[in-house]
Design an enzyme around this catalytic site. Structure first.
Site, PDB file in Angstrom:
ATOM      1  N   SER A  83       0.848  -1.193   0.000  1.00 36.81           N
ATOM      2  CA  SER A  83       0.000   0.000   0.000  1.00 36.81           C
ATOM      3  C   SER A  83       0.885   1.245   0.000  1.00 36.81           C
ATOM      4  O   SER A  83       1.686   1.418  -0.917  1.00 36.81           O
ATOM      5  CB  SER A  83      -0.960  -0.048   1.190  1.00 36.81           C
ATOM      6  OG  SER A  83      -2.013   0.863   1.032  1.00 36.81           O
ATOM      7  N   GLU A 125      -9.344  -5.429  -4.010  1.00 32.99           N
ATOM      8  CA  GLU A 125      -8.669  -4.473  -3.131  1.00 32.99           C
ATOM      9  C   GLU A 125      -9.638  -3.681  -2.247  1.00 32.99           C
ATOM     10  O   GLU A 125      -9.508  -3.622  -1.028  1.00 32.99           O
ATOM     11  CB  GLU A 125      -7.846  -3.488  -3.976  1.00 32.99           C
ATOM     12  CG  GLU A 125      -6.656  -4.090  -4.700  1.00 32.99           C
ATOM     13  CD  GLU A 125      -5.422  -4.200  -3.831  1.00 32.99           C
ATOM     14  OE1 GLU A 125      -5.480  -3.854  -2.638  1.00 32.99           O
ATOM     15  OE2 GLU A 125      -4.390  -4.649  -4.372  1.00 32.99           O
ATOM     16  N   HIS A 152      -7.554  -5.899   0.064  1.00 36.16           N
ATOM     17  CA  HIS A 152      -6.388  -5.116   0.443  1.00 36.16           C
ATOM     18  C   HIS A 152      -5.843  -5.587   1.785  1.00 36.16           C
ATOM     19  O   HIS A 152      -6.584  -5.679   2.762  1.00 36.16           O
ATOM     20  CB  HIS A 152      -6.816  -3.644   0.526  1.00 36.16           C
ATOM     21  CG  HIS A 152      -5.686  -2.669   0.559  1.00 36.16           C
ATOM     22  ND1 HIS A 152      -4.832  -2.468  -0.504  1.00 36.16           N
ATOM     23  CD2 HIS A 152      -5.266  -1.805   1.540  1.00 36.16           C
ATOM     24  CE1 HIS A 152      -3.960  -1.515  -0.203  1.00 36.16           C
ATOM     25  NE2 HIS A 152      -4.194  -1.117   1.036  1.00 36.16           N
TER      26      HIS A 152
END
Length: 507
Positions: A192, A319, A415
């Site tokens: 990220s 995600e 995610h």
């Protein structure tokens, strides 16, 4: 140069450029040395400045616990909280196997994520013990986040968090041999915001030679122009009750700026500085300032600035379902709202029809989150891979698709779900939420496969599947019960995005 000193029962001692450090020795032979400072505390006369080197070879430090974390308001499972007054926030942690006759080991250097606003190297899912047992020296680092690291302050450098990361890599270059690591085989890895940071580090000439390879998981296409960064800083300064000048912002305590930043972020859905913030209310991003970050990473990679760096790219299949679950993205309930979202991102309206065709039976929410995830993470990661390969770099691509049924429905490949697998920390505090419950044996087998890919890539650049070529786009798909290779070259989803620009600032 740094020198290893000795390993004794229950302890391990090393000499570094910042003094002698003493860590602990686990029963399985992994030496953990935690909270080693790599730069002077970035407060007082050093606040908002580039990190200053810490040269204190005569010091002796007990490094058996994590150092303080950077100013933030987040409280993460199993992780320490920031306390006002904590200052020695620039530190690294090292996990190293017991020395062997095989010679220096590859180094994995981890940069944590957290929207450039929160997070630390002390999060339980980032414990480096399992990867060290798999054959690498693992380093994790703290860096300035939030306003201290990425807020615009007139007269001071932008992107101070990136400068901290580069300073930590310099510490690795100068010291990792003492821990059995090979300074010529450093792989920088991140997720990220950590992965986004790596893309920025690859774009900088100044970081050439500090790492040989890069592992990028779920890198976001998220950057500010100098004008947007300044506008955000003015709002935060006003909320903190100070002038938006260097002097004014220095007069505000870190605690005051953290609180002001949180209040500004809380209002962005209704009063954004830039259009995308109405849907993704994040107040800090790397600034394309022409200096610390000379250009958008995609443009920089086009020039071949990092062609000597091997790259491994990964993203998760869904995600943005994670961001939806934690309330991190705006809700949409109509086709009109979805069209407004596409306009806010500066995307072509044809994508709306394209995703209806790709997902004919999917509810509106699914199409929205799929589009959001591809726009911010998935397609940007693919562009990083393609641009780097086109410029002469070696690139391997992967995708995390593991899912399983749970009592509440299903565990999605969302995610952050991939990170406990990559670190071998499926039982860490907080991991159950990320992976959808307690791990089973197929999960543990998947974790072992991903760890082998990481350590193999760090060792010699080969994660175990073919690299991208001009005529093929092989992608490793991580899944249970088994993985497979896919070729994305003819993907209908990729065709939808083919002419969409990702090297422009949409904020």
């Amino acid at each position: 140069m740094a020198d290893g000193l000795r390993t004794e029962t229950g302890a391990a001692t090393f000499r570094t450029t910042s003094g002698v450090v003493r860590g602990s020795l686990s029963r399985d032979g992994v030496r953990a040395v935690l909270g080693i400072p790599y730069a002077v505390a970035p407060f007082g006369a050093n606040r908002f400045r580039a990190p200053q080197p810490l040269l204190d070879p005569g010091a002796s430090r007990d490094c058996r616990g994590f150092g303080p974390i950077a100013p933030q308001s987040a409280r993460l499972p199993g992780s320490p909280a920031w306390r006002a007054g904590d200052e020695d926030v620039l530190s690294v942690n090292v996990w190293a196997p017991t020395p062997s006759e095989a010679g220096p080991l590859p180094v994995l250097f981890w940069i944590h994520g957290g929207a450039y606003t929160f997070g630390s190297s002390a999060q339980p899912d980032f414990d480096g013990g399992a990867l060290a047992r798999a054959g690498a020296v693992v380093v994790t680092c703290n860096y300035r986040v939030g306003f201290e690291g990425f807020g615009h302050v007139p007269g001071f450098p932008d992107n101070r968090g990136l400068l901290d990361q580069a300073a930590a890599l310099c510490w690795v270059r100068d010291n990792i041999a003492a821990f059995g690591g090979d300074p010529a085989r450093v792989t920088v890895a991140g997720h990220s915001a950590g992965a986004g940071s790596i893309a920025c580090l690859m774009a900088r000439e100044e970081t050439r030679g500090l790492f040989r390879r890069a592992i990028v998981h779920s890198a976001p296409n998220a950057f500010f122009s100098p004008a947007t960064a300044a506008a955000v800083a003015r709002r935060i300064a006003a909320e903190a009750g100070v002038a938006p000048t260097g002097e004014g912002l220095l007069s505000a305590s870190p605690y005051r700026l953290v609180a002001a930043s949180d209040r500004v972020a809380g209002r962005l859905r209704d009063d954004p500085v830039a259009a995308l913030q109405a849907y993704d209310p994040v107040v800090f991003q790397p600034v394309v300032d022409g200096d610390v970050l000379p250009a958008h990473p995609l443009c920089a990679l086009d020039t071949g600035v990092a062609r000597d760096v091997d790259l491994l790219v990964c993203h998760t299949v869904e995600e943005c379902w994670f961001l939806h679950a934690v309330g991190g993205v705006r809700e949409i309930s109509s086709e009109t709202g979805l069209a407004d979202f596409v306009r806010a991102l500066g995307l072509p309206a044809r994508l709306l029809d394209g995703y209806r065709v790709l997902m004919p039976d999917a509810p509106l929410l699914d199409r929205y989150l799929a589009l959001f995830g591809d726009a911010v993470f998935g397609e940007y990661g693919r562009r990083l891979a393609e641009r780097h390969a086109r410029a002469g770099g070696r690139v391997h691509a992967s995708r995390f698709a593991r899912r399983r049924r749970t009592p509440g429905g299903q565990a999605r490949p969302w995610h952050t779900a991939d990170i406990p697998f990559a670190f071998g920390n499926l039982d860490a505090p907080g991991a159950a939420f990320l992976i959808g419950g307690a791990p089973d044996e197929p999960d543990r087998a998947l974790s072992r496969r991903i760890m082998r890919a990481w350590t193999g890539f760090a060792a010699d650049g080969d994660p175990g599947w073919p690299a991208l070529t001009a005529g093929a786009a092989p992608v490793k798909v991580w899944a249970v019960p088994q993985d497979h290779l896919s070729d994305d070259a003819g993907s209908p989803a990729r065709a939808l995005w083919r002419d969409v620009r990702f090297d422009v600032l949409r904020r």
